[in-house]
Motif scaffolding. Structure first.
Motif, PDB file in Angstrom:
ATOM      1  N   THR A 101       0.888  -1.233  -0.039  1.00  0.00           N
ATOM      2  CA  THR A 101      -0.185  -0.045  -0.030  1.00  0.00           C
ATOM      3  C   THR A 101       0.938   1.265  -0.002  1.00  0.00           C
ATOM      4  O   THR A 101       0.368   2.265  -0.478  1.00  0.00           O
ATOM      5  CB  THR A 101      -0.772  -0.074   1.146  1.00  0.00           C
ATOM      6  OG1 THR A 101      -0.195  -0.267   2.402  1.00  0.00           O
ATOM      7  CG2 THR A 101      -1.991  -1.048   1.148  1.00  0.00           C
ATOM      8  N   ARG A 102       2.275   1.190   0.622  1.00  0.00           N
ATOM      9  CA  ARG A 102       3.007   2.441   0.572  1.00  0.00           C
ATOM     10  C   ARG A 102       3.474   2.586  -1.047  1.00  0.00           C
ATOM     11  O   ARG A 102       3.669   3.685  -1.297  1.00  0.00           O
ATOM     12  CB  ARG A 102       4.175   2.203   1.624  1.00  0.00           C
ATOM     13  CG  ARG A 102       3.687   1.694   3.144  1.00  0.00           C
ATOM     14  CD  ARG A 102       3.462   2.982   3.679  1.00  0.00           C
ATOM     15  NE  ARG A 102       2.913   2.485   5.051  1.00  0.00           N
ATOM     16  CZ  ARG A 102       1.784   2.067   5.527  1.00  0.00           C
ATOM     17  NH1 ARG A 102       0.714   2.129   4.697  1.00  0.00           N
ATOM     18  NH2 ARG A 102       1.700   1.758   6.898  1.00  0.00           N
ATOM     19  N   ARG A 103       3.812   1.456  -1.417  1.00  0.00           N
ATOM     20  CA  ARG A 103       4.156   1.509  -2.831  1.00  0.00           C
ATOM     21  C   ARG A 103       3.219   2.142  -3.563  1.00  0.00           C
ATOM     22  O   ARG A 103       3.843   3.178  -4.371  1.00  0.00           O
ATOM     23  CB  ARG A 103       4.706   0.130  -3.477  1.00  0.00           C
ATOM     24  CG  ARG A 103       5.973  -0.687  -2.667  1.00  0.00           C
ATOM     25  CD  ARG A 103       6.351  -1.500  -3.666  1.00  0.00           C
ATOM     26  NE  ARG A 103       5.488  -2.528  -4.221  1.00  0.00           N
ATOM     27  CZ  ARG A 103       5.244  -3.594  -3.717  1.00  0.00           C
ATOM     28  NH1 ARG A 103       5.988  -4.168  -2.532  1.00  0.00           N
ATOM     29  NH2 ARG A 103       4.325  -4.541  -4.174  1.00  0.00           N
ATOM     30  N   ALA A 104       2.017   1.735  -3.688  1.00  0.00           N
ATOM     31  CA  ALA A 104       0.940   2.384  -4.327  1.00  0.00           C
ATOM     32  C   ALA A 104       0.772   3.753  -3.856  1.00  0.00           C
ATOM     33  O   ALA A 104       0.538   4.345  -5.039  1.00  0.00           O
ATOM     34  CB  ALA A 104      -0.503   1.595  -3.790  1.00  0.00           C
ATOM     35  N   SER A 105       0.898   4.270  -2.763  1.00  0.00           N
ATOM     36  CA  SER A 105       0.835   5.696  -2.398  1.00  0.00           C
ATOM     37  C   SER A 105       1.650   6.641  -3.221  1.00  0.00           C
ATOM     38  O   SER A 105       1.423   7.711  -3.646  1.00  0.00           O
ATOM     39  CB  SER A 105       1.125   6.024  -1.106  1.00  0.00           C
ATOM     40  OG  SER A 105       0.319   5.321  -0.096  1.00  0.00           O
ATOM     41  N   ILE A 106       3.009   6.002  -3.497  1.00  0.00           N
ATOM     42  CA  ILE A 106       3.822   6.814  -4.249  1.00  0.00           C
ATOM     43  C   ILE A 106       3.544   6.963  -5.711  1.00  0.00           C
ATOM     44  O   ILE A 106       3.509   8.174  -6.200  1.00  0.00           O
ATOM     45  CB  ILE A 106       5.263   5.923  -4.211  1.00  0.00           C
ATOM     46  CG1 ILE A 106       5.885   6.059  -2.881  1.00  0.00           C
ATOM     47  CG2 ILE A 106       6.216   6.677  -5.088  1.00  0.00           C
ATOM     48  CD1 ILE A 106       7.001   5.261  -2.505  1.00  0.00           C
ATOM     49  N   PHE A 107       2.985   5.899  -6.323  1.00  0.00           N
ATOM     50  CA  PHE A 107       2.632   6.155  -7.664  1.00  0.00           C
ATOM     51  C   PHE A 107       1.108   6.695  -7.985  1.00  0.00           C
ATOM     52  O   PHE A 107       1.043   7.253  -8.844  1.00  0.00           O
ATOM     53  CB  PHE A 107       2.685   4.860  -8.349  1.00  0.00           C
ATOM     54  CG  PHE A 107       3.913   4.210  -8.491  1.00  0.00           C
ATOM     55  CD1 PHE A 107       5.103   4.609  -9.421  1.00  0.00           C
ATOM     56  CD2 PHE A 107       4.538   3.165  -7.534  1.00  0.00           C
ATOM     57  CE1 PHE A 107       6.258   4.323  -9.499  1.00  0.00           C
ATOM     58  CE2 PHE A 107       6.034   2.877  -7.859  1.00  0.00           C
ATOM     59  CZ  PHE A 107       6.693   3.472  -8.644  1.00  0.00           C
ATOM     60  N   LEU A 108       0.549   6.731  -6.788  1.00  0.00           N
ATOM     61  CA  LEU A 108      -0.831   7.279  -6.665  1.00  0.00           C
ATOM     62  C   LEU A 108      -0.542   8.827  -6.408  1.00  0.00           C
ATOM     63  O   LEU A 108      -1.072   9.810  -7.252  1.00  0.00           O
ATOM     64  CB  LEU A 108      -1.612   6.843  -5.606  1.00  0.00           C
ATOM     65  CG  LEU A 108      -2.461   5.328  -6.112  1.00  0.00           C
ATOM     66  CD1 LEU A 108      -3.188   4.954  -4.990  1.00  0.00           C
ATOM     67  CD2 LEU A 108      -3.237   5.447  -7.392  1.00  0.00           C
ATOM     68  N   LYS A 109       0.434   9.117  -5.756  1.00  0.00           N
ATOM     69  CA  LYS A 109       0.923  10.522  -5.566  1.00  0.00           C
ATOM     70  C   LYS A 109       1.326  11.138  -7.069  1.00  0.00           C
ATOM     71  O   LYS A 109       1.172  12.261  -7.404  1.00  0.00           O
ATOM     72  CB  LYS A 109       1.920  10.715  -4.396  1.00  0.00           C
ATOM     73  CG  LYS A 109       2.373  11.967  -4.122  1.00  0.00           C
ATOM     74  CD  LYS A 109       3.043  12.497  -3.082  1.00  0.00           C
ATOM     75  CE  LYS A 109       3.510  13.518  -3.139  1.00  0.00           C
ATOM     76  NZ  LYS A 109       4.143  14.462  -1.747  1.00  0.00           N
ATOM     77  N   ALA A 110       2.180  10.253  -7.887  1.00  0.00           N
ATOM     78  CA  ALA A 110       2.735  10.632  -8.854  1.00  0.00           C
ATOM     79  C   ALA A 110       1.574  11.022  -9.864  1.00  0.00           C
ATOM     80  O   ALA A 110       1.522  12.002 -10.564  1.00  0.00           O
ATOM     81  CB  ALA A 110       3.599   9.623  -9.423  1.00  0.00           C
ATOM     82  N   ALA A 111       0.462  10.125  -9.749  1.00  0.00           N
ATOM     83  CA  ALA A 111      -0.653  10.448 -10.871  1.00  0.00           C
ATOM     84  C   ALA A 111      -1.323  11.632 -10.505  1.00  0.00           C
ATOM     85  O   ALA A 111      -1.466  12.594 -11.313  1.00  0.00           O
ATOM     86  CB  ALA A 111      -1.579   9.188 -10.754  1.00  0.00           C
ATOM     87  N   LEU A 198       6.558   2.017 -18.383  1.00  0.00           N
ATOM     88  CA  LEU A 198       7.603   0.514 -18.520  1.00  0.00           C
ATOM     89  C   LEU A 198       8.351   0.364 -16.977  1.00  0.00           C
ATOM     90  O   LEU A 198       8.436  -0.767 -16.654  1.00  0.00           O
ATOM     91  CB  LEU A 198       8.628   0.640 -19.560  1.00  0.00           C
ATOM     92  CG  LEU A 198       7.926   0.708 -21.032  1.00  0.00           C
ATOM     93  CD1 LEU A 198       8.942   0.632 -22.037  1.00  0.00           C
ATOM     94  CD2 LEU A 198       7.074  -0.499 -21.271  1.00  0.00           C
ATOM     95  N   SER A 199       8.636   1.529 -16.352  1.00  0.00           N
ATOM     96  CA  SER A 199       9.509   1.355 -15.143  1.00  0.00           C
ATOM     97  C   SER A 199       8.387   1.230 -13.882  1.00  0.00           C
ATOM     98  O   SER A 199       8.490   0.556 -13.255  1.00  0.00           O
ATOM     99  CB  SER A 199      10.371   2.579 -14.984  1.00  0.00           C
ATOM    100  OG  SER A 199      11.360   2.580 -16.114  1.00  0.00           O
ATOM    101  N   ALA A 200       7.513   2.087 -14.191  1.00  0.00           N
ATOM    102  CA  ALA A 200       6.366   2.262 -12.886  1.00  0.00           C
ATOM    103  C   ALA A 200       5.796   0.917 -12.597  1.00  0.00           C
ATOM    104  O   ALA A 200       5.530   0.547 -11.531  1.00  0.00           O
ATOM    105  CB  ALA A 200       5.603   3.603 -13.039  1.00  0.00           C
TER     106      ALA A 200
END
Ligand code: NAD
Length: 541
Positions: A101-111, A198-200
């Motif tokens: 869920t923490r990994r998800a937070s980072i990419f959701l924040k990026a979005a 591709l990386s994300a």
């Protein structure tokens, strides 16, 4: 400690802004475009979160104004590629064990950063670097990228929820480990969203990454990295190295920790990389995952029942938006004789209203092709058509590279269904039309299926449901994304998972759960609650 069962916010597709005259988004993107255009930027390698200077420095120019210098970028030597690998492997221990869920937070924040404060910047950088209209930049760098990030977080949750049955006395669990090693992502020039995804996507699943962007997208790739950093991605999780693609790839593939490649680009480069992986196979710690989305020779076929204006508009949009440089762009068209002339004259009518020029003038529908090599390749094809007897230029066929790499939208007609431009991917604003006789519908479907090595996208236009059914069956294997009464471009994450088979790729469907499954290595754990203490089975008597 929060022990609750947290859910990823339900993803919805990002709304496409329209950039109409007077709108705030229009003012903002044009101002940012202007600022970025004038400012000289330097793009460094990004290794372990640090900007690293390379040996050789190259300049960046926009395709529509190739004498203008936007700035420079650094290229990696072999040692620096190895440092990037080391940095990824060092980051692996902590990153792979971070709660999902923490990994998800980072990419959701990026979005959300892209949807808000970075929207103008990532769009303007894409308009400049890749010569895209504001609409093409918006549906790529903003909306598609945001959708990739949000939907993938939700698909990750769906994957993790998938657990096996447990008989009485035991508990079976599937743990979704990231790959053992690092993932190498290699991205093309044409989509900023793909370059980031591709990386994300691999990193979201707990992997660490070495990313090599295309030399022709670095100006917008730097914004992708900037967003990752601002979103809180820990150092070393995604490392960016630019430079000689062959040297970088050979160095990466020589590492025993190479665990997978996430590639998008042309077919022959991918086939060559696959061969090299095969040659090195006994050196790797684990069998690498090979995921590649590659070329296309995408088609539109109209049935005699099709409506003229619908087919013509699909050709104009499907073949020429972003100068035909979408892997999904229509580049071969099959028209029945009964409507062929009308469709072609409607296409000409529409193309006559189209303007070409730099993306800073929002009236332009067509901008420049990506680089001189692409320009020369397409011009060579146009000149070949002019000199061949079995094809002719129906519309366009003009070009000029004095300021930018501009080629007018070109329609070729041919009586030869195997003419080279019906078969080969040219990746530019050139579409070839073959007219078939109305009573040869079934034969033409076979022709569509057998003409090219690719199988990415395709479209059928028909008002006759039986004809649609026939096409669905006859063309089953020649498009991974097949459209009924629509152009073959514009796949939306969460709605049309994208990818093709045959020489178009491994068809792992970007923007779907299928793709994310490639970046995990499940571990089965069986716990026995009350172990047995006697080896005898009843049958032993
Ligand atoms: P390209 O093949 O020139 O480059 C793709 C990537 O491969 C770049 O990062 C490039 O630097 C790298 N590369 C080039 N030569 C290499 C080598 N010898 N060894 C290792 N890496 C190498 O492609 P492009 O012009 O950037 O993009 C256009 C191509 O990508 C088209 O064929 C298009 O169909 C395809 N594409 C496919 C999809 C899809 O989803 N199927 C999406 C976008 C683009």
């Amino acid at each position: 400690m929060n022990n609750s069962n947290i859910s990823i916010p339900y993803p919805v597709n990002e709304t496409i802004l329209d950039y109409a005259p007077g709108s705030n988004e229009r003012k903002s993107v044009l101002k940012t475009y202007d600022d970025l255009y004038k400012k000289k930027s330097t793009v460094y390698l990004k290794i372990n979160g640090k900007e690293v200077k390379g040996d050789i420095i190259k300049t960046m120019s926009p395709p529509h104004d190739h004498k203008h210098i936007l700035g420079e970028y650094h290229t990696a030597n072999k040692d620096q590629v190895n440092q990037a690998i080391k940095s990824a492997l060092n980051a692996r221990e902590k990153w792979s064990h971070m709660h999902w869920t923490r990994r998800a937070s980072i990419f959701l924040k990026a979005a959300d950063l892209i949807a808000g404060p970075y929207r103008s910047k990532i769009n303007a950088a894409t308009m400049i670097a890749q010569s895209k209209t504001v609409h093409q930049a918006e549906i790529d760098a903003a909306c598609e990228y945001i959708d990739f990030l949000r939907f993938n977080a939700s698909y990750m949750q769906d994957i993790y929820q998938n657990q096996p049955e447990s008989s009485p006395g035991m508990w079976n669990q599937l743990h979704y480990r990231p790959l053992e090693g690092f993932v190498y992502s290699v991205s093309p020039f044409n989509f900023t969203a793909i370059s980031g995804n591709l990386s994300a996507s691999a990193a979201l699943m707990g992997n660490v990454v070495v990313w090599k962007p295309s030399d022709h997208q670095i100006f917008s790739a730097q914004v992708v990295m900037e967003v990752f950093e601002e979103a809180g991605l820990p150092n070393g999780v995604i490392n960016m190295v630019m430079g000689d693609p062959e040297m970088i790839t050979n160095t990466v593939l020589a590492s025993k920790d190479f665990a997978g490649i996430h590639y998008t680009g042309s077919t022959f480069v991918f086939q060559n990389i696959w061969k090299k992986i095969g040659e090195n196979i006994s050196n790797y710690k684990t069998y690498p995952k090979i995921v590649g989305e590659t070329g296309g020779k995408d088609f539109i076929i109209a049935h005699p029942s099709a409506k003229v204006n619908e087919v013509a508009t699909a050709i104009v949009r499907g073949a020429f938006e972003y100068q035909g440089q979408k892997c999904s762009a229509a580049s071969r068209v099959y028209l029945p004789k009964s409507i062929s002339e009308d469709v072609l004259s409607e296409v000409k009518k529409q193309l006559n209203t189209i303007k070409m020029g730099p993306p800073s003038d929002l009236k332009n529908y067509i901008n420049a092709v990506i680089h001189e090599e692409a320009f020369d390749r397409i011009v060579k094809s146009i000149e070949k058509v002019k000199s061949d007897s079995d094809a002719e230029i129906f519309h366009g066929g003009t070009y000029d590279k004095s300021v930018g790499y501009f080629i007018s939208p070109t329609v070729v007609t041919t009586l030869n269904p195997n003419y080279f431009s019906m078969e080969q991917e040219l990746f530019g604003p050139l579409v070839t039309v073959y007219t078939y006789s109305d009573d040869k519908w079934e034969e033409t479907l076979k022709l569509v299926d057998s003409t090219s090595i690719y199988a990415l996208t395709g479209a059928i236009f028909s008002e006759d449901r039986y004809a649609i059914d026939e096409a669905i069956i006859a063309l089953e294997n020649c498009a991974g994304n097949f459209y009924l009464n629509d152009k073959p471009t514009g796949a939306v994450v969460g709605q049309q998972p994208f990818g093709g088979a045959r020489a178009s790729g491994t068809n792992d469907k970007a923007g779907s759960m299928f793709n994310l499954l490639r970046w995990i290595s499940p571990r089965m754990i069986k716990e026995n609650f009350v172990p047995v203490t006697d080896y005898h089975y009843p049958f032993l008597g």
